[in-house]
Design an enzyme around this catalytic site. Structure first.
Site, PDB file in Angstrom:
ATOM      1  CE1 TYR A  79      -3.946   5.504   2.385  1.00  0.00           C
ATOM      2  CE2 TYR A  79      -4.695   3.625   3.678  1.00  0.00           C
ATOM      3  CZ  TYR A  79      -3.978   4.141   2.613  1.00  0.00           C
ATOM      4  OH  TYR A  79      -3.284   3.299   1.785  1.00  0.00           O
ATOM      5  CG  ASP A  83     -12.821   2.933   5.882  1.00  0.00           C
ATOM      6  OD1 ASP A  83     -12.655   1.827   6.434  1.00  0.00           O
ATOM      7  OD2 ASP A  83     -11.992   3.435   5.092  1.00  0.00           O
ATOM      8  CE  LYS A 103      -5.845  -0.845   8.973  1.00  0.00           C
ATOM      9  NZ  LYS A 103      -4.470  -0.846   8.535  1.00  0.00           N
TER      10      LYS A 103
HETATM   11  C1  PLP Z   1      -9.693   3.609   7.559  1.00  0.00           C
HETATM   12  C2  PLP Z   1      -8.955   2.807   6.531  1.00  0.00           C
HETATM   13  N1  PLP Z   1      -9.589   2.443   5.416  1.00  0.00           N
HETATM   14  C3  PLP Z   1      -8.982   1.703   4.460  1.00  0.00           C
HETATM   15  C4  PLP Z   1      -7.671   1.310   4.596  1.00  0.00           C
HETATM   16  C5  PLP Z   1      -7.016   0.496   3.535  1.00  0.00           C
HETATM   17  O1  PLP Z   1      -6.860  -0.828   3.978  1.00  0.00           O
HETATM   18  P1  PLP Z   1      -5.754  -1.789   3.344  1.00  0.00           P
HETATM   19  O2  PLP Z   1      -4.431  -1.248   3.744  1.00  0.00           O
HETATM   20  O3  PLP Z   1      -6.068  -3.140   3.922  1.00  0.00           O
HETATM   21  O4  PLP Z   1      -5.955  -1.773   1.854  1.00  0.00           O
HETATM   22  C6  PLP Z   1      -6.963   1.657   5.761  1.00  0.00           C
HETATM   23  C7  PLP Z   1      -5.573   1.255   5.968  1.00  0.00           C
HETATM   24  O5  PLP Z   1      -4.910   1.595   6.921  1.00  0.00           O
HETATM   25  C8  PLP Z   1      -7.615   2.447   6.754  1.00  0.00           C
HETATM   26  O6  PLP Z   1      -6.980   2.838   7.865  1.00  0.00           O
END
Ligand code: PLP
Length: 378
Positions: A108, A201, A229
């Protein structure tokens, strides 16, 4: 419905106490309501929240964050992980002059159209994951199975001249899949060979597995990283970090990365306070020791109930595994366990357990008693 969080606990509106291993889907690495971070934020916003100008706070936050992302030279703050990923794509496309982004199934990277995708008939026909997306959401994506070196080789052989970047998590915590041996090394070598950008990521792994970037844990250095986060201990802040070469377009204003709330005082104060609280490694050492103790105790408790149970991942982010079952059954059983734990007032994120630095003996005892009851109902 939940009324408040404190340390490792959540309290619902009726006053019931739950031990929390979801932690807001990751951010509360220091536990809920971390005093030092909250006090720093209150002090900073008293001087104005969104000035719309560069501030010393933003510079200090950049210095602080980069001090624990040692492979990166520059950083840009945004407000969510989704935005950070989009910023990384823009930097990669601007630097390479190419269009395509290689993404992996089941990982994700946010909710916007270009990453909210499910597999189609082939890697170039990824489909929208939800209703309401643009019909061509997957048009600039090559969507491949994760951990599949053959698939990535074939993709570079076919579209290598047009691949701007490969994005992956260094460890897929929420999906519960560690990188296969050699897979990340292979991605690093292939992207370098083809002049593409490797993006880690680290929205989940960053500031959770250790202070700052987790790249050194997997032993691979990316070109760009995205963080959110744990970066601000729950305050809305995210960032893209990377090499000077890739940030060149920003410096010359050829690449625009703007946002009303980027660099706001609350976000910057939260970053500075988070790094100050954690950069010497003590907090994460304690968190990882506690997580390791929890993992061991869960396995022992399961053995006491006659259940074959294991965990995989990292002490500060691990997931339930049932070694006697095949992979799909193990996932289903782990999800079921997660639901049963909710009934016992232990909140996990599906199969994933995210301990915080605030989890203590009281939380451990509460968890083990609940876990034993949940296993008996499994
Ligand atoms: C690995 C990863 N990248 C990007 C995101 C997207 O982040 P946000 O929810 O702050 O937009 C998430 C959200 O859980 C994530 O787990």
């Amino acid at each position: 419905m939940f009324a408040r969080g404190e340390g490792p606990w959540l309290f619902d509106v009726e006053g019931n106490r739950y031990v929390d291993y979801m932690l807001g889907r990751g951010p509360a690495v220091l536990g809920h309501t971390p005093t030092a971070v909250n006090e720093a934020v209150v002090e900073a916003v008293a001087r104005g929240l969104t000035l719309g100008q560069a501030t010393p706070l933003e510079v200090d936050a950049a210095d602080a964050a980069l001090s624990v992302i040692p492979w990166a030279d520059q950083i840009r703050f945004v407000s969510s992980g989704t935005e950070a990923v989009q910023a990384a794509f823009r930097l990669a496309r601007a630097a390479t002059g190419r269009r395509l982004i290689v993404q992996f199934e089941g990982l994700y990277h946010g909710w916007v159209d270009g990453v909210s995708l499910v597999p189609g008939d082939d890697p170039r026909s990824a489909k929208s994951a939800t209703a309401g997306q643009a019909s061509d959401s997957g048009s600039q994506t090559v969507l491949l199975p994760w951990n599949d070196a053959t698939a990535i080789d074939a993709a570079f052989a076919e579209w290598g001249d047009d691949i701007a970047a490969v994005i992956t998590e260094p460890i897929n915590i929420f999906g519960g899949v560690s990188p296969a041996p050699g897979f990340l090394e292979h991605l690093r070598a292939l992207t370098t060979q083809h002049g593409a950008v490797l993006i880690f990521d680290e929205v989940v792994t960053g500031f959770r597995l250790q202070p700052g970037s987790a790249a050194s844990i997997v032993g691979i250095t990316p070109d760009l990283g995205t963080f959110a986060k744990g970066l601000g201990s729950g305050w809305a802040v995210a960032a893209v970090a990377g090499t000077t070469e890739l940030f060149d377009g920003v410096a010359t204003d050829r690449v625009r990365l703007s946002g009303t709330y980027n660099g706001n005082a609350a976000a910057m104060a939260a970053v500075i306070a988070t790094v100050a609280a954690t950069s010497d490694g003590t907090v994460h050492r304690g968190l990882n020791e506690w997580g390791a103790a929890l993992r061991g105790a869960l396995v022992d408790a399961a053995a006491g109930c006659g259940v074959s149970f294991a965990t995989e991942g990292h002490p500060s982010a691990f997931w339930s595994v049932f070694p006697d079952l095949d992979a799909a059954e193990s996932v289903a059983r782990g999800e079921e366990l997660g639901r049963l734990l909710w009934d016992e007032r232990v909140i996990t994120y599906h199969r994933t357990w995210l301990p915080s630095a605030a989890h203590d003996d009281d939380a451990l005892t509460f968890t083990l008693e609940a876990f034993t009851r949940a296993l008996r109902n499994l």
